[in-house]
Design an enzyme around this catalytic site. Structure first.
Site: not given
Ligand code: DMJ
Length: 632
Positions: A255, A259, A388, A520, A606
């Site tokens: 994360e 981010r 993913d 998504e 992502t």
């Protein structure tokens, strides 16, 4: 270097016909002069080329990847690539061998360097040369923002800030901008400095995602591309005054990377503000201790203050998660770009090397891997959660390397082939979907998270084998269509939907019915719009905007909902930071011209943070690609 010799009066400079005493005086003068010149070099600033040529260090320390101590890491970071490059130039016996690799792309060379280290037992000299290969790819001395800008094909913000030509699309774009401002204003008012806004209780939420301010970092680039400059400036000021990277506290490596590292990198590349570059390099260094495991596969959680790291308690047998350690590549390659230090690229190349070597069941990549043994821990395979973005980063690594990273390309198309052979299914009603795989048994369920794969397969279609390109584009469109089908009746989609027991893209369990403002499906609309210009994607995106307004907007922000199958909605009281970073950004791009963050120049990480394609050739030549309109 040519030194102008002084000519003594009445004496030929050749020294022919001089008396012994005259020769002695002349030699004395000459040696004094040379000593003086050499001594003066020490007083020159470090940047002077002459000094670097004459005073470069000759000592090269080989370093290990993956198992180095924190001190090794710090030592390595202290040595910029440039310095290593010079020292390596002194290892003349290897110089010729190196010439041939100098033109290879950075990524390929770093793989080679890492491979040397993994094999183990190599002579120190060979390790030194491996390191030199990885370092010598750095053709530019240090990263120069203007040079980077000149290597873009298009202006990042497009010719008219990406404003769409037709008024209806433009109105829709303005609506999305208004949603962003509303979300931001409420976050600022009620949760400033916290990670996320709780819009019903009007307070902030921290969670286990490193310190604070996730919504601020995640919003920087969205605010900037939307031209919300007051808001962007507030965010920037917060980074300057309040983003403290030294606080102790549990943080997810994944994360923090997607981010914070991603958000700061994008903010830097878009704005050129050194503040963002300095912060992201400081942060990058703090992530390195997580890689200190026997295999170099990082653990999932890290304390940025102390540098200790550990595995998630819920991950079986202390394993690391594919979608976590496999979603570092784009950001880490850019950390190497900006820092001039190869260590970041080496860390992620080490992961790739291990994944390449390890045996894969039916060519598939299971979701759990032991960072100690380097073996798979369970055979659960998923294109949704836990797997993913690993697949996403393979194709994006290839695209971001200016299509030079052949290993990433090979791994991506190999994985896609295995996915098609084992996971892609057609429902009785004709919907194409990605099932999950548990040790050979199919679970006919698709997560909302897996809906990113429409866009992923779409952007990879063009680089597949010629006979498969149309097939990939069709597959991407079919999956996007299936995900759109799951968006009903609120026109928002559940967390997971099934294709068994008569279900056709519907959630059968109460616990799967929630929607937490995830991006998504909209992400795939955006890519498919750019790839096909089929107007249905913009219509589907607009449906989502209306649904968000109708069901998720509350008095003080946007909130997720607990059940997408009822219009009497119950809100979950969370405005996720990815709503500002991804969902609203992808919607805005969907209603903008293609030249806003053109796919010719950018790949999105992502978390939807745009990272530029690295054009080594252009950066080396200091030239510009054809059709350069970036400076317009
Ligand atoms: C985001 O943080 C990223 O897209 C991640 O890869 C998956 N989950 C969320 C959004 O749903």
């Amino acid at each position: 270097m040519i030194l102008a010799l002084p000519v003594l009066p009445g004496v030929s400079a050749s020294g022919m016909g001089l008396r012994l005493s005259q020769k002695f005086v002349f030699l004395l003068f000459l040696s004094g002069l040379v000593t003086l010149c050499f001594g003066a070099l020490f007083f020159l600033p470090d940047s002077v080329r002459l000094k670097r040529i004459f005073l470069s260090k000759t000592e090269v320390q080989p370093s290990t990847v993956g198992s180095g101590s924190e001190n090794d890491v710090k030592e390595h970071l202290k040595r910029p690539v440039k310095e290593q490059e010079h020292s390596r130039a002194m290892v003349s016996a290897k110089a010729d061998r190196l010439k041939s690799v100098n033109r290879k792309p950075a990524v390929t060379q770093a793989v080679e360097a890492t491979e040397e280290r993994l094999v183990g037992g190599k002579a120190q000299e060979e390790l030194t040369v491996s390191r030199s290969e990885s370092a010598s790819v750095r053709s530019v001395d240090t990263f120069t923002y203007n040079k980077f800008k000149s290597c873009l094909i298009k202006n990042p913000l497009g010719s008219d800030s990406g404003k769409a030509a037709d008024p209806k699309t433009n109105e829709r774009r303005e609506k999305v901008k208004e949603m962003m401002k509303f979300s931001w204003d409420n976050y600022k008012r009620y949760a400033w400095g916290k990670n996320e806004l709780r819009p019903l209780t009007k307070n902030g939420h921290i969670g286990n995602m490193f310190g604070k301010g996730a919504s601020i970092i995640d919003s920087l680039d969205t605010l900037y591309i939307m031209g919300l400059m007051d808001e962007y400036n507030d965010a920037k000021e917060w980074v300057q005054t309040s983003l403290d990277l030294n606080s102790n506290g549990e943080a997810s490596l994944f994360e923090v990377n997607i981010r914070y590292v991603g958000g700061l990198l994008s903010a830097y590349y878009l704005t050129g503000e050194e503040l963002f570059k300095n912060k992201v390099l400081e942060l990058g260094e703090k992530l390195l201790p997580a890689f200190n495991t026997p295999t170099g596969i990082p653990r999932g959680v890290i304390n940025l203050g102390s540098g200790t790291s550990w595995s998630w308690g819920w991950a079986s047998a202390g394993s690391s998660i594919l979608a976590e350690f496999g979603t570092l590549h784009l950001e880490f390659v850019h950390l190497t770009e900006l820092s001039n230090s190869p260590i970041y690229t080496e860390k992620v190349m080490n992961i790739r090397k291990l994944l390449n070597k390890i045996e894969k069941p039916h060519g598939l990549y299971p979701n759990f891997l032991s960072p100690v043994s380097g073996n798979w821990v369970q055979h659960h395979v998923s294109i949704g959660g836990l797997g993913d973005s690993f697949y996403e980063y393979l194709i994006k690594s290839y695209l971001m390397s200016d299509k030079k990273d052949e290993d990433a390309k090979k791994m991506y198309y190999g994985a896609l082939e295995a996915i098609e052979a084992n996971l892609v299914q057609k429902s009785p009603g004709g919907l194409t979907y990605m099932a999950e795989w548990r040790g050979g048994i199919l679970d006919h369920k698709m997560g909302h998270l897996a809906c990113f794969s429409g866009g992923m397969i779409g952007i990879g279609a063009d680089d597949g084998a010629p006979e498969k390109r149309q097939h990939y584009l069709d597959l991407a469109a079919e999956i996007t269509h299936t995900c759109h089908e799951s968006y009903t009746p609120t026109k928002l989609g559940p967390e997971a939907f099934r294709f068994d027991g008569g279900a056709e893209a519907t959630a059968t369990r109460l616990s799967d019915r929630y929607y937490i403002l995830r991006p998504e499906v909209i992400e795939s609309y955006m890519y498919m719009w750019r790839l096909t210009h089929d107007p249905k994607y913009r219509e589907w995106g607009w449906e989502a905007v209306e649904a968000l307004e109708q069901h998720c907007k509350v008095e003080s922000g946007f909130s997720g909902i607990r059940d997408v199958y009822t219009t009497m909605v119950s809100h979950d009281n969370m405005q996720q930071s990815f709503f500002l970073s991804e969902t609203l950004k992808y919607l805005y791009l969907l209603f903008s011209d293609d030249d806003l963050l053109s796919l010719e120049d950018w790949v999105f990480n992502t978390e939807a943070h745009p990272l530029p394609i690295i054009r080594k050739n252009c950066l080396q030549d200091q030239g510009s690609p054809q059709d350069n309109t970036a400076s317009e």
